[in-house]
Motif scaffolding. Structure first.
Motif, PDB file in Angstrom:
ATOM      1  N   ALA A 219       0.218 -14.533  -8.723  1.00 15.97           N
ATOM      2  CA  ALA A 219      -0.610 -13.778  -8.824  1.00 15.97           C
ATOM      3  C   ALA A 219      -0.330 -12.312  -9.468  1.00 15.97           C
ATOM      4  O   ALA A 219       0.731 -11.859  -9.563  1.00 15.97           O
ATOM      5  CB  ALA A 219      -1.400 -13.271  -7.479  1.00 15.97           C
ATOM      6  N   ILE A 220      -1.174 -11.788 -10.413  1.00 11.75           N
ATOM      7  CA  ILE A 220      -1.073 -10.363 -11.208  1.00 11.75           C
ATOM      8  C   ILE A 220      -2.210  -9.561 -10.609  1.00 11.75           C
ATOM      9  O   ILE A 220      -3.171  -9.839 -10.993  1.00 11.75           O
ATOM     10  CB  ILE A 220      -0.924 -10.591 -12.600  1.00 11.75           C
ATOM     11  N   PHE A 221      -1.806  -8.451  -9.908  1.00  8.07           N
ATOM     12  CA  PHE A 221      -2.786  -7.404  -9.693  1.00  8.07           C
ATOM     13  C   PHE A 221      -2.507  -6.085 -10.309  1.00  8.07           C
ATOM     14  O   PHE A 221      -1.474  -5.752 -10.705  1.00  8.07           O
ATOM     15  CB  PHE A 221      -2.768  -6.905  -8.056  1.00  8.07           C
ATOM     16  N   SER A 222      -3.415  -5.538 -10.824  1.00 15.56           N
ATOM     17  CA  SER A 222      -3.359  -4.396 -11.734  1.00 15.56           C
ATOM     18  C   SER A 222      -4.390  -3.434 -11.635  1.00 15.56           C
ATOM     19  O   SER A 222      -5.490  -3.512 -11.369  1.00 15.56           O
ATOM     20  CB  SER A 222      -3.444  -4.911 -13.113  1.00 15.56           C
TER      21      SER A 222
ATOM     22  N   LYS B   8      -7.716  -4.678  -2.472  1.00 13.62           N
ATOM     23  CA  LYS B   8      -8.885  -4.054  -3.074  1.00 13.62           C
ATOM     24  C   LYS B   8      -8.575  -3.001  -3.734  1.00 13.62           C
ATOM     25  O   LYS B   8      -9.414  -2.418  -4.386  1.00 13.62           O
ATOM     26  CB  LYS B   8     -10.009  -4.069  -2.022  1.00 13.62           C
ATOM     27  N   ILE B   9      -7.295  -2.332  -3.695  1.00 15.72           N
ATOM     28  CA  ILE B   9      -6.942  -1.175  -4.313  1.00 15.72           C
ATOM     29  C   ILE B   9      -6.752  -1.611  -5.913  1.00 15.72           C
ATOM     30  O   ILE B   9      -6.486  -0.770  -6.567  1.00 15.72           O
ATOM     31  CB  ILE B   9      -5.676  -0.664  -3.796  1.00 15.72           C
TER      32      ILE B   9
ATOM     33  N   ASN C 250       0.921  -1.150  -0.004  1.00 12.35           N
ATOM     34  CA  ASN C 250      -0.040  -0.166   0.244  1.00 12.35           C
ATOM     35  C   ASN C 250       1.091   1.238   0.037  1.00 12.35           C
ATOM     36  O   ASN C 250       0.373   2.321  -0.684  1.00 12.35           O
ATOM     37  CB  ASN C 250      -0.864   0.025   1.195  1.00 12.35           C
ATOM     38  N   ASP C 251       2.070   1.244   0.773  1.00 10.79           N
ATOM     39  CA  ASP C 251       2.879   2.571   0.874  1.00 10.79           C
ATOM     40  C   ASP C 251       3.503   2.718  -0.558  1.00 10.79           C
ATOM     41  O   ASP C 251       3.785   3.814  -0.940  1.00 10.79           O
ATOM     42  CB  ASP C 251       4.008   2.128   2.001  1.00 10.79           C
TER      43      ASP C 251
ATOM     44  N   ILE D  51       1.091  -2.203 -10.944  1.00 11.42           N
ATOM     45  CA  ILE D  51       1.193  -3.743 -11.666  1.00 11.42           C
ATOM     46  C   ILE D  51       2.035  -4.412 -10.334  1.00 11.42           C
ATOM     47  O   ILE D  51       3.136  -4.096 -10.115  1.00 11.42           O
ATOM     48  CB  ILE D  51       1.690  -3.892 -12.957  1.00 11.42           C
ATOM     49  N   LEU D  52       1.215  -5.292  -9.767  1.00 17.24           N
ATOM     50  CA  LEU D  52       2.089  -6.223  -8.735  1.00 17.24           C
ATOM     51  C   LEU D  52       1.871  -7.518  -9.067  1.00 17.24           C
ATOM     52  O   LEU D  52       0.935  -8.233  -9.317  1.00 17.24           O
ATOM     53  CB  LEU D  52       1.300  -6.069  -7.538  1.00 17.24           C
TER      54      LEU D  52
END
Length: 348
Positions: free
Chosen positions: A170-173, A151-152, A130-131, A136-137
């Motif tokens: 996992a890919i978060f975008s 959830k961001i 978050n910081d 893309i993670l």
């Protein structure tokens, strides 16, 4: 003087041995591990070879001995490898609204089996993400066990495997994902997932890789114990295990390379390669892509927690059309056996 002469002869003998071993290590990135699986282990120790050759060069130079030329030539021939090990400086680029940030992190199942004597590992990792707030993670060894709130990221692709213990990639975008998929490796629990991400008018293919582990302990003392236990055959078992993993990595790298070749979009490859930047596997996967550390890193760029040795086995590779503005490795954030890495990039 005689004692010094005999000592210097012994030192020169070791210098010659080191030179031969270093030359072999220089060649190995161009040879498939299946050809020389045991010798491929030498690529893990390339930084140490640089250090010892430098020490020999200084040792002979202080004595004004011509023997320093030997180590000098070795260092000169390996100069192209230096940036893969240590970056002395980096450029500064102005901020741009088109910039975006990519983070890659092997979270080691969010400390599911209490490898670290901490209760707040999932919370620490979530706070860190978050910081830093990457756009893309990519996460390796992901687990639903901690139920961390990401959830961001309105868009995500998570691929889980395993029966009793579920683990995955996992890919978060923050950008829309228009397509996704996975690459399953034969005879392995490791894999690669990918997502086609739409950023404005552009589409980028993100690969999140986790190649075969060589299963080396972060504790260098354990490796020493294995070597000391030669009579029990433990060190031979360890070498066999590493060489087998390297051969599997070769197959996995070739599968990923072929999949990437068929992609029509600019490519970013993130993740845990479980191998050094001096290896055949690294050279095969990187191809003509840019290594973000080489482009904008500083210092050692350590990504794996290994005592006394700055191991770099996690990478962010980007297409030639992408500019790398900054690269960071957070080696002071100890909540896994790996450290997070992050790059700020822009589409040229």
């Amino acid at each position: 003087m005689k004692k010094l002469s005999w000592f210097n002869r012994g030192m020169f003998f070791f210098n010659i041995v080191l030179t031969i071993v270093t030359f072999i290590a220089y060649i190995l990135p161009f040879l498939a591990p299946k050809m020389f699986p045991i010798l491929s282990v030498l690529t893990l120790f390339m930084p140490a070879f640089f250090i010892f050759n430098t020490l020999f060069f200084l040792y002979w130079a202080i004595q004004f001995k011509k023997r320093m030329v030997l180590s000098g030539l070795v260092l000169l021939m390996g100069i192209t490898f230096i940036n893969k090990f240590y970056k002395f400086s980096t450029k500064e680029y102005p901020e741009d609204e088109k910039d975006f940030v990519v983070m890659s992190y092997n979270v080691r199942l969010l400390n599911l089996f209490k490898w670290l004597d901490k209760e707040d590992v999932p919370h620490n990792i979530l706070s860190f993400i978050n910081d830093k707030n990457p756009n893309i993670l990519c996460i390796q060894e992901y687990s639903h066990s901690a139920n961390i709130d990401l959830k961001i990221y309105p868009h995500k692709y998570i691929y889980m495997t395993g029966n009793k213990i579920k683990t995955g990639q996992a890919i978060f975008s923050k950008f829309p994902i228009i397509d996704q998929g996975n690459i399953v490796f034969p005879n392995s629990n490791n894999n690669v997932i990918y997502a086609d991400i739409k950023k404005g008018k552009d589409i980028i293919r993100i690969y999140n890789m986790h190649l075969q582990s060589i299963k080396i302990s972060p504790d260098v003392n354990e490796i020493s114990e294995n070597i000391d236990a030669m009579n029990q055959g433990k060190s031979q078992i360890m070498l066999f295990r590493i060489s087998k993993a390297f051969k599997q990595q070769q197959d996995q790298a070739e599968i990923l390379k072929e999949h990437k070749r068929q992609c029509k979009y600019p490519v970013i490859i993130c993740g845990d390669m479980n191998n050094s930047a001096f290896s055949y596997v690294y050279r095969n996967i990187k191809g003509n892509l840019k290594d973000s550390f080489e482009e904008a890193g500083l210092g050692f760029g350590q990504t794996y927690k290994f005592k006394y040795y700055p191991a770099r086995i996690d990478y962010i590779f980007v297409d030639q059309s992408i500019k790398v503005k900054t690269f960071e490795s957070f080696s002071d954030f100890e909540n896994s056996d790996h450290y997070p890495i992050m790059a700020k990039i822009s589409l040229d």
